[in-house]
Design a protein around this motif. Structure first.
Motif, PDB file in Angstrom:
ATOM      1  N   PRO A 123       0.833  -1.207   0.000  1.00 31.68           N
ATOM      2  CA  PRO A 123       0.000   0.000   0.000  1.00 31.68           C
ATOM      3  C   PRO A 123       0.868   1.257   0.000  1.00 31.68           C
ATOM      4  O   PRO A 123       1.985   1.265   0.539  1.00 31.68           O
ATOM      5  CB  PRO A 123      -0.794  -0.129   1.314  1.00 31.68           C
ATOM      6  CG  PRO A 123      -0.767  -1.573   1.641  1.00 31.68           C
ATOM      7  CD  PRO A 123       0.547  -2.095   1.143  1.00 31.68           C
ATOM      8  N   VAL A 124       0.354   2.336  -0.607  1.00 35.71           N
ATOM      9  CA  VAL A 124       1.085   3.606  -0.663  1.00 35.71           C
ATOM     10  C   VAL A 124       1.243   4.140   0.754  1.00 35.71           C
ATOM     11  O   VAL A 124       0.271   4.229   1.518  1.00 35.71           O
ATOM     12  CB  VAL A 124       0.338   4.634  -1.542  1.00 35.71           C
ATOM     13  CG1 VAL A 124       1.085   5.970  -1.547  1.00 35.71           C
ATOM     14  CG2 VAL A 124       0.193   4.098  -2.958  1.00 35.71           C
ATOM     15  N   GLU A 125       2.472   4.500   1.116  1.00 37.30           N
ATOM     16  CA  GLU A 125       2.730   4.999   2.463  1.00 37.30           C
ATOM     17  C   GLU A 125       2.131   6.395   2.641  1.00 37.30           C
ATOM     18  O   GLU A 125       2.143   7.204   1.719  1.00 37.30           O
ATOM     19  CB  GLU A 125       4.237   5.052   2.730  1.00 37.30           C
ATOM     20  CG  GLU A 125       4.876   3.683   2.857  1.00 37.30           C
ATOM     21  CD  GLU A 125       6.340   3.789   3.257  1.00 37.30           C
ATOM     22  OE1 GLU A 125       6.765   4.897   3.639  1.00 37.30           O
ATOM     23  OE2 GLU A 125       7.041   2.763   3.185  1.00 37.30           O
ATOM     24  N   PRO A 126       1.628   6.710   3.832  1.00 42.90           N
ATOM     25  CA  PRO A 126       1.062   8.044   4.060  1.00 42.90           C
ATOM     26  C   PRO A 126       2.148   9.128   4.016  1.00 42.90           C
ATOM     27  O   PRO A 126       3.331   8.847   4.233  1.00 42.90           O
ATOM     28  CB  PRO A 126       0.449   7.937   5.464  1.00 42.90           C
ATOM     29  CG  PRO A 126       1.177   6.806   6.111  1.00 42.90           C
ATOM     30  CD  PRO A 126       1.523   5.844   5.024  1.00 42.90           C
ATOM     31  N   ILE A 127       1.717  10.342   3.724  1.00 44.59           N
ATOM     32  CA  ILE A 127       2.622  11.495   3.752  1.00 44.59           C
ATOM     33  C   ILE A 127       2.166  12.389   4.896  1.00 44.59           C
ATOM     34  O   ILE A 127       1.308  13.264   4.728  1.00 44.59           O
ATOM     35  CB  ILE A 127       2.619  12.249   2.403  1.00 44.59           C
ATOM     36  CG1 ILE A 127       2.988  11.297   1.248  1.00 44.59           C
ATOM     37  CG2 ILE A 127       3.592  13.427   2.442  1.00 44.59           C
ATOM     38  CD1 ILE A 127       2.915  11.939  -0.130  1.00 44.59           C
ATOM     39  N   ILE A 184      -0.618  15.252   3.594  1.00 41.31           N
ATOM     40  CA  ILE A 184      -1.522  15.031   2.463  1.00 41.31           C
ATOM     41  C   ILE A 184      -2.443  13.879   2.831  1.00 41.31           C
ATOM     42  O   ILE A 184      -1.986  12.746   3.071  1.00 41.31           O
ATOM     43  CB  ILE A 184      -0.722  14.732   1.179  1.00 41.31           C
ATOM     44  CG1 ILE A 184       0.219  15.911   0.871  1.00 41.31           C
ATOM     45  CG2 ILE A 184      -1.652  14.468   0.000  1.00 41.31           C
ATOM     46  CD1 ILE A 184       1.254  15.620  -0.197  1.00 41.31           C
ATOM     47  N   GLU A 185      -3.725  14.178   2.901  1.00 38.81           N
ATOM     48  CA  GLU A 185      -4.690  13.217   3.431  1.00 38.81           C
ATOM     49  C   GLU A 185      -4.989  12.097   2.424  1.00 38.81           C
ATOM     50  O   GLU A 185      -5.080  12.333   1.217  1.00 38.81           O
ATOM     51  CB  GLU A 185      -6.003  13.938   3.790  1.00 38.81           C
ATOM     52  CG  GLU A 185      -5.839  15.141   4.710  1.00 38.81           C
ATOM     53  CD  GLU A 185      -5.460  14.757   6.127  1.00 38.81           C
ATOM     54  OE1 GLU A 185      -5.517  13.558   6.447  1.00 38.81           O
ATOM     55  OE2 GLU A 185      -5.112  15.655   6.922  1.00 38.81           O
ATOM     56  N   ASP A 186      -5.168  10.874   2.945  1.00 38.45           N
ATOM     57  CA  ASP A 186      -5.672   9.731   2.166  1.00 38.45           C
ATOM     58  C   ASP A 186      -4.908   9.543   0.857  1.00 38.45           C
ATOM     59  O   ASP A 186      -5.501   9.324  -0.209  1.00 38.45           O
ATOM     60  CB  ASP A 186      -7.163   9.909   1.878  1.00 38.45           C
ATOM     61  CG  ASP A 186      -7.989  10.004   3.152  1.00 38.45           C
ATOM     62  OD1 ASP A 186      -7.655   9.302   4.129  1.00 38.45           O
ATOM     63  OD2 ASP A 186      -8.945  10.795   3.166  1.00 38.45           O
ATOM     64  N   VAL A 187      -3.576   9.577   0.928  1.00 41.70           N
ATOM     65  CA  VAL A 187      -2.788   9.466  -0.283  1.00 41.70           C
ATOM     66  C   VAL A 187      -2.944   8.090  -0.930  1.00 41.70           C
ATOM     67  O   VAL A 187      -2.713   7.923  -2.130  1.00 41.70           O
ATOM     68  CB  VAL A 187      -1.295   9.788   0.024  1.00 41.70           C
ATOM     69  CG1 VAL A 187      -0.655   8.703   0.851  1.00 41.70           C
ATOM     70  CG2 VAL A 187      -0.515  10.031  -1.243  1.00 41.70           C
ATOM     71  N   HIS A 191       2.268   1.451  -7.859  1.00 39.61           N
ATOM     72  CA  HIS A 191       3.341   0.447  -7.898  1.00 39.61           C
ATOM     73  C   HIS A 191       4.685   1.018  -7.465  1.00 39.61           C
ATOM     74  O   HIS A 191       5.658   0.286  -7.359  1.00 39.61           O
ATOM     75  CB  HIS A 191       3.466  -0.144  -9.303  1.00 39.61           C
ATOM     76  CG  HIS A 191       2.485  -1.242  -9.584  1.00 39.61           C
ATOM     77  ND1 HIS A 191       2.810  -2.573  -9.500  1.00 39.61           N
ATOM     78  CD2 HIS A 191       1.172  -1.205  -9.934  1.00 39.61           C
ATOM     79  CE1 HIS A 191       1.749  -3.310  -9.796  1.00 39.61           C
ATOM     80  NE2 HIS A 191       0.746  -2.504 -10.073  1.00 39.61           N
ATOM     81  N   GLY A 192       4.732   2.336  -7.230  1.00 32.11           N
ATOM     82  CA  GLY A 192       6.005   2.961  -6.872  1.00 32.11           C
ATOM     83  C   GLY A 192       6.803   3.430  -8.063  1.00 32.11           C
ATOM     84  O   GLY A 192       7.963   3.818  -7.921  1.00 32.11           O
ATOM     85  N   GLY A 193       6.183   3.395  -9.250  1.00 35.56           N
ATOM     86  CA  GLY A 193       6.851   3.852 -10.459  1.00 35.56           C
ATOM     87  C   GLY A 193       6.558   2.943 -11.632  1.00 35.56           C
ATOM     88  O   GLY A 193       6.127   1.788 -11.471  1.00 35.56           O
TER      89      GLY A 193
END
Length: 891
Positions: free
Chosen positions: A655-659, A835-838, A878-880
């Protein structure tokens, strides 16, 4: 090429040059989707691409029908998947792309899959043209000495590229010392109509491409649709991924009349750049039409197409006509190919002549060629055109407003060991260089004739001017030699220094030490004049502040004059042997004289001979032992290194990590270019990159340029945001790659701050103004950003390629709401940003951004997610894009 399902039954057969070709008929499509007869030619090329690859998944019939709707309104919101026929690379941007391919093979192996699954699926040509530097100049052995230095500096890179040539299928390398990629493309690689075998048939279709250099657009002059993309996008294209794009708006540029006496193609393109920048064509196609095309040689059209990045368009397209066929023949293309181009273009409605109705365009503008006047552009942007007669006033204005030195305009300083003085506006670099003009015989011949006439009058180049001639192909030397003009250019110091992109990309080499010292010790605003396309701050030379674009013959004239303060249209350039004043008009050749020399001395045989063994290389290239093997045995090298992008990669994306509570790494104003962001030019000894190289026992004289070290991420990430002219508004009044480390308010290099934040696992953001990321399509502007730990860029607007590249590396681009900016919000760079709910974002949706100010106040704003398509969202998750491709192939 693997053709699609063709549910509209558009496949037909064409006979040309005694051979049969399968093709996908636009006329057949028109019967089913509606009138497309007056689509811009460039969009017909895109439409054919969709017909050929229609699969009801990435390309649907509705996508195809959208082109008929476009003709009704001149615009569309339809997203399409486009697959170019091939990919073009130069070595600066190509080396990291090949590094990534090699690293992807390693990643596939680590996932337990076959590394040979990683191979270009589309043909790739890499031309080594960006590595030669002008260390030696003004002498008969300059070329040989510069080539020797080039191999000394770049042996590790060249060994790697030669390995790639052997290891990867569908991958060719044009060795050093051959020419500039765009000129090699125009003169040899491009075919206008491409052919490929599939299912036992030969298919004919438009030649199209993407390139890892923004000036890939040059080949649109030969009716080949192409534009620059980041290395990341190019890698995806070569690995079979379509390029997602909206059907573009197309601005029609009508040309009428004929160029007047004394005006060159360079003068024309500088006016076109000025007009189109004023019009605003970012993200749009420009297509040229009108009777004026009948009065432009294809080489002139290529000059105009080349500078599409400077006028801001995706490309500047010219349709196929009689001039296309003339050029193909003049450059030694095969007769059967020329026959195919003519037959295919006429059959597909891609042919232009006097009877062709004007296409429907989104909007139009018009230029009468007879109104073109000699011009220069500068001192720091290609669109800032100045009539030649007003050039001294233009420099004077810059001396006042840009450099704050109007009160010392007459200042002269002595140069140690020399019998001359140096002052503001003196020209220290005069370079005939870059793809824009060295592909055009008319302006190269004109430069030679100016040199001949100046030499005959006894004129010489001023001793403080560093002169150079770097043609785009060996053919240029052949016709200059044949015309006897090489001797005249040599006599004025414009000796051959190399075949490649030199001064235009900052490979100017050092100025003579006494001149450099005089400039820096006295803070002089000296100038360069070059026949290039780029003149951004800090790009040409770190010693030179003011940079002016000009035609090759004007470069010669300015080298004789020696100063931007001299009015070439009215002032004397010097004295002849009899003591009489000599003026520009006395040495300027007529258009007729130029045309006659071109006609007599530029032959098809020259092109056929020079390109017969274009991939063979010289003795130095053939002597390189590159080894073999399908994965690369990475050496300990400061030039080429295995990047960390795939460390710990799994078959399924996490999952995309939060910012959360991100810190601001830098705060920028408007028009921050990729030249500001991306490492380029010389590596300073006291910079983070310089310190890294010294720690690896690399002596300062062997630092080479950032461009030559693009295959080593440790060097490149240290040079990201390190341009000497970049202005981080967290530290108002300062220049260079520095920032404030918020926890301690300590000022330090951006790289050092990023590493301190990394130690505490603090995410980073970059905040900017309008047009963030304009300039060359440089992958390292995005790669360096992610390697520094930047998770998001928040700007008022983005340049197309850089926005795409950020996503391709897993960086989130966000756009401020209309009317909002970091300035209006009162940001200083001391804030923390969440940045919310990235992990929940969707294309072009709004997202909440929470700002915590240093005094504890908070504010929440809404920003636009500039992930524009579903494919881009996949890449981001996918991270890129490279991770996405590996996982897809592994699956």
């Amino acid at each position: 090429m693997k053709p699609g399902r063709d549910s509209l039954n558009t496949k037909k057969t064409l006979t040309a040059g005694g051979a049969n070709y399968a093709y996908f008929s636009l006329a057949e499509a028109e019967k089913q989707i509606g009138d497309i007869s007056r689509l811009p030619f460039s969009l017909k090329v895109l439409l054919e691409n969709l017909l050929r690859f229609e699969d009801d998944r990435s390309v649907t019939v509705d996508d195809i029908k959208a082109f008929a709707e476009w003709q009704k309104s001149g615009k569309s919101t339809r997203e399409i998947a486009y697959r170019p026929a091939r990919v073009l690379m130069q070595d600066f941007t190509g080396v990291p792309a090949v590094v990534d391919l090699a690293a992807m093979r390693d990643a596939m192996k680590q996932l337990g899959e076959d590394p040979e699954k990683i191979n270009p699926l589309a043909p790739v040509d890499l031309v080594i043209d960006h590595s030669v530097m002008v260390d030696y100049f003004g002498g008969p052995n300059a070329f040989e000495k510069n080539v020797a230095r080039e191999y000394e500096r770049n042996g590790e890179r060249y060994q790697f590229l030669k390995w790639g040539q052997g290891a990867f299928d569908n991958f060719r390398v044009v060795p050093p010392g051959t020419g500039i990629c765009h000129q090699v493309n125009l003169e040899y690689l491009a075919q206008t109509v491409w052919t490929a075998e599939a299912n036992g048939e030969t298919y004919a279709y438009p030649d199209t491409l993407v390139g890892t250099d923004s000036h890939t657009t040059m080949v649109n002059g030969l009716s080949v649709l192409g534009w620059g993309v980041g290395g990341i996008e190019a890698e995806a294209a070569m690995l079979g991924q379509p390029i997602s794009m909206l059907i573009p708006e197309v601005i029609g540029f009508k040309l009428t009349g004929k160029l007047p006496e004394g005006a060159t193609a360079t003068d024309l393109v500088l006016i076109i750049v000025e007009m189109l920048r004023k019009k605003g064509v970012v993200g749009k196609f420009v297509e040229f039409f009108g009777a004026g095309l009948d009065n432009l040689a294809l080489e002139d059209q290529a000059t105009i197409a080349n500078m599409a990045p400077e006028y801001g368009a995706t490309c500047g397209f010219f349709p196929i006509d009689d001039e296309t066929l003339r050029y193909l023949k003049a450059t030694g293309r095969a007769d059967d190919r020329i026959a195919l181009v003519e037959a295919y273009a006429k059959e597909q409605g891609l042919w232009r002549d006097a009877s062709t109705p004007d296409p429907v365009f989104t909007d139009t503008l018009e230029l009468d060629l007879s109104k073109v006047v000699p011009s220069v552009s500068g001192p720091k942007r290609p669109q800032d055109r100045i009539d030649l007669q007003s050039a001294p006033q233009g420099f004077a204005a810059a001396l006042d407003k840009e450099y704050g030195k109007a009160d010392e305009a007459d200042k002269r300083v002595s140069v140690k060991g020399e019998d001359y003085t140096l002052g503001h506006g003196d020209i220290t670099v005069a370079a005939i260089t870059s793809c824009t003009n060295t592909s055009n015989p008319s302006v190269l011949i004109a430069a030679g004739l100016v040199a001949r006439n100046a030499r005959a009058k006894g004129l010489t180049v001023k001793p403080w001017v560093k002169t150079s001639l770097a043609p785009g192909s060996q053919v240029v030397t052949d016709y200059l030699d044949k015309a006897g003009l090489s001797d005249d250019l040599d006599a004025l110091g414009f000796n051959l220094v190399g075949y490649g992109c030199t001064t235009c990309i900052g490979n100017t080499g050092p100025l003579p030490e006494p001149i450099s010292n005089a400039i820096n010790e006295n803070d002089l605003a000296v100038a360069s004049v070059l026949s290039g396309n780029r003149n951004f701050e800090g790009r040409i030379s770190q010693d030179v502040r003011a940079n002016f674009l000009a035609s090759p013959p004007l470069v010669v004239a300015y080298a004789v004059a020696g100063s931007m303060n001299i009015n070439l249209t009215t002032d004397s350039l010097g004295k002849d042997q009899d003591g009489n004043d000599v003026y520009l008009k006395d040495i300027w050749p007529s258009n007729k004289e130029i045309a006659e020399v071109v006609r007599e001395h530029v032959t098809a045989q020259m092109f056929a001979s020079r390109y017969a063994d274009v991939f063979k290389g010289d003795d130095k290239w053939r002597a390189i032992d590159a080894g073999d093997g399908q994965t690369y045995q990475w050496p300990t090298s400061t030039y080429v290194a295995n990047p960390p992008y795939f460390d710990g990669m799994t078959k399924e994306p996490a999952p995309v990590e939060p910012i959360n509570n991100a810190r601001v790494l830098a705060l920028f104003g408007d028009s921050i270019t990729t030249d500001h962001i991306s490492p380029a030019g010389a590596i300073k000894e006291d910079s983070p990159a310089g310190e890294y190289l010294k720690s690896h026992q690399v002596p300062v004289q062997e630092f080479n340029s950032y461009g030559s070290r693009r295959g080593n991420h440790d060097v490149m990430m240290r040079g990201t945001f390190a341009n000497i002219r970049i202005k981080n508004q967290m530290l108002p009044g300062t220049e260079g790659g520095v920032t404030k480390y918020a926890p301690s308010s300590e000022v330090m290099p951006i790289y050092d701050a990023a590493m301190k934040y990394k130690e505490s696992s603090t995410p980073l953001v970059v905040v900017a103004g309008e047009q963030y990321g304009t300039g060359s399509s440089r992958d390292w502007a995005a790669k360096g950003t992610i390697l520094l730990g930047v998770r998001a860029v928040i700007a008022q607007s983005f340049e197309r390629i850089h926005r795409s590249n950020l996503i391709g590396m897993g960086v989130l681009p966000l756009q401020f709401a209309e009317g909002e900016s970091w300035s209006s919000l009162g940001l200083t760079g001391d804030e923390e940003i969440t940045i919310e709910d990235v992990d929940q974002i969707s294309p072009r949706a709004n997202v909440s951004v929470s700002i915590k100010f240093a005094n504890g106040d908070t504010k929440t704003i809404t920003a636009l997610v500039r992930i524009d398509t579903a494919d881009e969202l996949d890449y981001f998750r996918h991270g890129g894009i490279l991770h996405y491709v590996i996982r897809k192939l592994a699956a």
